[in-house]
Structure formats: structure tokens, C-alpha cells
Design a protein around this motif. Sequence first.
Motif, PDB file in Angstrom:
ATOM      1  N   THR A 410       0.851  -1.186   0.000  1.00 31.56           N
ATOM      2  CA  THR A 410       0.000   0.000   0.000  1.00 31.56           C
ATOM      3  C   THR A 410       0.891   1.241   0.000  1.00 31.56           C
ATOM      4  OG1 THR A 410      -1.684  -1.182   1.266  1.00 31.56           O
ATOM      5  CG2 THR A 410      -1.835   1.226   1.198  1.00 31.56           C
ATOM      6  N   TRP A 411       0.617   2.147  -0.934  1.00 25.69           N
ATOM      7  CA  TRP A 411       1.488   3.287  -1.139  1.00 25.69           C
ATOM      8  C   TRP A 411       0.744   4.603  -0.944  1.00 25.69           C
ATOM      9  CZ3 TRP A 411       6.697   2.708  -2.380  1.00 25.69           C
ATOM     10  CH2 TRP A 411       7.105   1.384  -2.651  1.00 25.69           C
ATOM     11  N   SER A 412       1.460   5.617  -0.458  1.00 22.57           N
ATOM     12  CA  SER A 412       0.925   6.972  -0.360  1.00 22.57           C
ATOM     13  C   SER A 412       1.880   7.919  -1.077  1.00 22.57           C
ATOM     14  CB  SER A 412       0.756   7.394   1.102  1.00 22.57           C
ATOM     15  OG  SER A 412       2.004   7.395   1.779  1.00 22.57           O
ATOM     16  N   TRP A 413       1.353   9.032  -1.503  1.00 26.58           N
ATOM     17  CA  TRP A 413       2.091   9.975  -2.345  1.00 26.58           C
ATOM     18  C   TRP A 413       2.512  11.200  -1.538  1.00 26.58           C
ATOM     19  CZ3 TRP A 413       4.538  11.043  -6.728  1.00 26.58           C
ATOM     20  CH2 TRP A 413       4.568  12.346  -7.223  1.00 26.58           C
ATOM     21  N   VAL A 414       3.757  11.605  -1.698  1.00 23.89           N
ATOM     22  CA  VAL A 414       4.235  12.871  -1.140  1.00 23.89           C
ATOM     23  C   VAL A 414       4.597  13.777  -2.303  1.00 23.89           C
ATOM     24  CG1 VAL A 414       6.025  14.019   0.201  1.00 23.89           C
ATOM     25  CG2 VAL A 414       5.065  11.867   1.009  1.00 23.89           C
ATOM     26  N   ALA A 415       3.840  14.848  -2.470  1.00 28.65           N
ATOM     27  CA  ALA A 415       4.074  15.786  -3.568  1.00 28.65           C
ATOM     28  C   ALA A 415       5.262  16.676  -3.247  1.00 28.65           C
ATOM     29  CB  ALA A 415       2.830  16.620  -3.809  1.00 28.65           C
ATOM     30  N   PRO A 416       5.957  17.179  -4.264  1.00 29.40           N
ATOM     31  CA  PRO A 416       7.037  18.124  -4.016  1.00 29.40           C
ATOM     32  C   PRO A 416       6.477  19.442  -3.519  1.00 29.40           C
ATOM     33  CG  PRO A 416       6.591  17.992  -6.352  1.00 29.40           C
ATOM     34  CD  PRO A 416       5.745  16.936  -5.702  1.00 29.40           C
ATOM     35  N   PRO A 417       7.266  20.209  -2.792  1.00 29.81           N
ATOM     36  CA  PRO A 417       6.772  21.524  -2.342  1.00 29.81           C
ATOM     37  C   PRO A 417       6.686  22.497  -3.500  1.00 29.81           C
ATOM     38  CG  PRO A 417       9.099  21.299  -1.837  1.00 29.81           C
ATOM     39  CD  PRO A 417       8.667  19.970  -2.388  1.00 29.81           C
TER      40      PRO A 417
END
Length: 419
Positions: A410-417
Motif C-alpha cells: 500500500t502506497w501513499s504519495w508525497v508531492a514536491p513543495p
Amino acid sequence: MPELDFAGLNAAAQAAFKPHFEQVRARARRRRRTRIAAAVVAAAVVATGSGIAVARPAGKPSPAPAFGPDRTPEFMPGPQPTPTPGAGRQVSTGRPAAGDLNHVYLRYQECRTGCPVRFAATDDRGRTWRTGRLPVPDDAMVDLRAVGPRTLAAWYVSRSAPNSRSAAWTTSADGGATWRQVTVRRVAALPAGWRVLDLQPGPSDEPLLAVDPATGDIAQLATASTLRNSTLAAGSPASAGLWISGWTGSRDGNGGPTVWTGSGVEVSRDGGRTWQRHEFPDLLTASDDVGGAAVATFDGRTVYAVGRVTGKLVIWRSADGGDTWQRAAGTADVANRTIRAAVRRDGVLLIQAGISAAEKPVMLASTDGGRTVRPTTLGPGADARPVPGGYVQTGWPDSKGAWLSADGLTWSWVAPPAL
């Protein structure tokens, strides 16, 4: 490092400020295939240190990055529009570097009166970000890596440097608050528990190197890999040993690219002091760039060597840590796509054919040791890298953030700032 082609380096660096880098990557692949080592180093470092271009009026505070399942992007979106030159402040970023599931770092560069090299860091999985200056020249080519939650290592070289011997390392053990120059120590075996880095050019040109995740000290093997045009299997856990994939020889391409021969893998379970090699009977490769097959293992005992031969997926499997190998029956049409592979903790072999939107990627899975493969949902996992507490897979260069997972499932996304 080998001698750098500084004349070509400047042109490649200028191209790197564009938002999509298939042309830069293609140039790097062509240079690598012809074994012009100096040009390859330049292109590879540019590719490592280049990424998105965004425009924002100066002085406006950065908004919080997108975060949460309702804003998760496509796994591999297509090219984004190019900002109009002069329409705002230009920022280029590199590949995200994760120290663990909470700490993610991003190198970036902004150009107005100069181009200072900076970094952005999050300590809470992308909810908030802080920024800082990297202690390198403004014109430096930089490869920033996270080797622990708060330990960073940056390889850099100035474009005005007379030769590659001017390249240096700086490390931080406090999340980027303070930095120190580090002299690389040559060793017969890499210390246990240190983070081994997959650098370009590969271990046949530059011996494997590892960084102490507690102090930022650096050690490098005294000898390079005997495989040629090789690459480190960076997705394997440390407990599985050091796995390298490459070629045993080459022949002249009659005016074209070098033709590599003798696909093989090597494994070391004593930090690189000794190696065990196996050669495959076919020209198994995962890429037109570097290395032979994609090596995938979770425990160091069940190991897969995955690649393509004349456009067909080929899987070799070892059940005894690389002592013996058998070719599995599973196959698929993959054309000339780049191959990535990983073994999840549930034993599933995950294969990604195509690593950019231009390659029209597909995802395959095998639950029976490679005897059969089936299409599955395109997503992260096949190029996952272990970090404390789980796994990370970047979406670079088509997606500019990072995918994080505690279990590889299961994966979650971290967007760039927004810089």
C-alpha cells in the motif's frame, strides 16, 4: 571519478532546466552505449540533479504541497507544459531522496542573479517543508542522497573545475542544519550497516561506496567490479548482500554503439571483499543504458534476474542465493522497454516494463516463481528502495514527488513543495 567532458557538461546543464528530460536521458544512454565515459558522467549527474521547472512571483510564500489520496496523481503522467521563458522565477529540482517514511529531501536550484543550490526537507511526510542552502558552488552539479532519517550526503563538482578530481563530498548528520567536507576512505570491505549508494557511472567504473547513516563518514571499495558497464541492484535489502549486474565482455559495434557480451550477476555477502559470479547463456538486459539484468530479491535466497531478449521478457530464478539458476517459463512482449523488478515481502515478483511515460509502461506480476506472469495495475513497487520503516519509489522524471510504503503493498504519495 573519470575525466569529465566539461565542454559538453555546460550544454547538458543548460538543457536540464527544461521541465521534461527524455532528450537528456536519451543523450545519456547514447553516450553510455558508446562508452565515452567522461560525457556519461556529465550527463548522468545532470539527470540526477534535474527535474521540474515551476514559475512563481518572487516574495510570495510557498503554499503547502498537495497531500492525501484525493490529490494523488497518476503514477506516470505525461510531459507537462513548458513555462514561458521569462514568465517568472525558474526553479529546477532533482530526484527526491527519502531518509525514511517521514523525512524526504529535494535538491533545487533557482536562477536570478545567481543559481545557488538549495534543498527542501520535510520531517512529517510532506505536510510541511523547510529549506536550506547546500554548501557548494552556485554552478555545481550535485547528487544529493539521504542515507538515514537526518543524514545526507552530496557529491558535487563545479562546472568551472579543471577536472573531475575537483569533485568532493559534503555530508550532514542533522537534517541539513550543518555540513562538513568528507574525505572518502578506501577499504577492502564496506562496513556493515552503512548505506550503499548506486552511483553513475556504475561500479565497474567507480567502486561501490557506502555512507555511515549515523555520522556521514564515507568508505569506498579499493577495487571496482570486474563486470563491465555494471549497475548495483539498489532495491535489494542490505541483508540480501550486494548484487551487481553487468556484462563480462564487449565487441566493436563497427562504427555504432559498443556491443556488450556475456550477461552476468555477482553477489558479495562480506561487504565486497569477495564475489560470486554467474553468467547467463543469453544476452539478458534490462536497459539500453547500464547493466545487464534487473536483479530482484527479498531475502537473498530466492533471487530473480529479469530482462529482455529480442523484445521478449525473460526471467531467471535462483532458489539458493545465486549458486544455481533456472530459466522460468513466464514471458511477455516488452519490446525495447527498460525493465525494473522487485520481490515484495509477500513473495510476489513485480515487473515494470517502461520507466517513463514515453515508453508506455506496463506492470506484470508473478505469484508462482516466474512460471507465469499476468498484467496488473500500473503503480509503484517494482523499483522500490528500502528505507528505515518501509520503502520509497520516486516518480522521477515524469512525477516529481515520492511514493512511500510501510509494507511495499500500500502506497501513499508525497508531492514536491511549491518552491
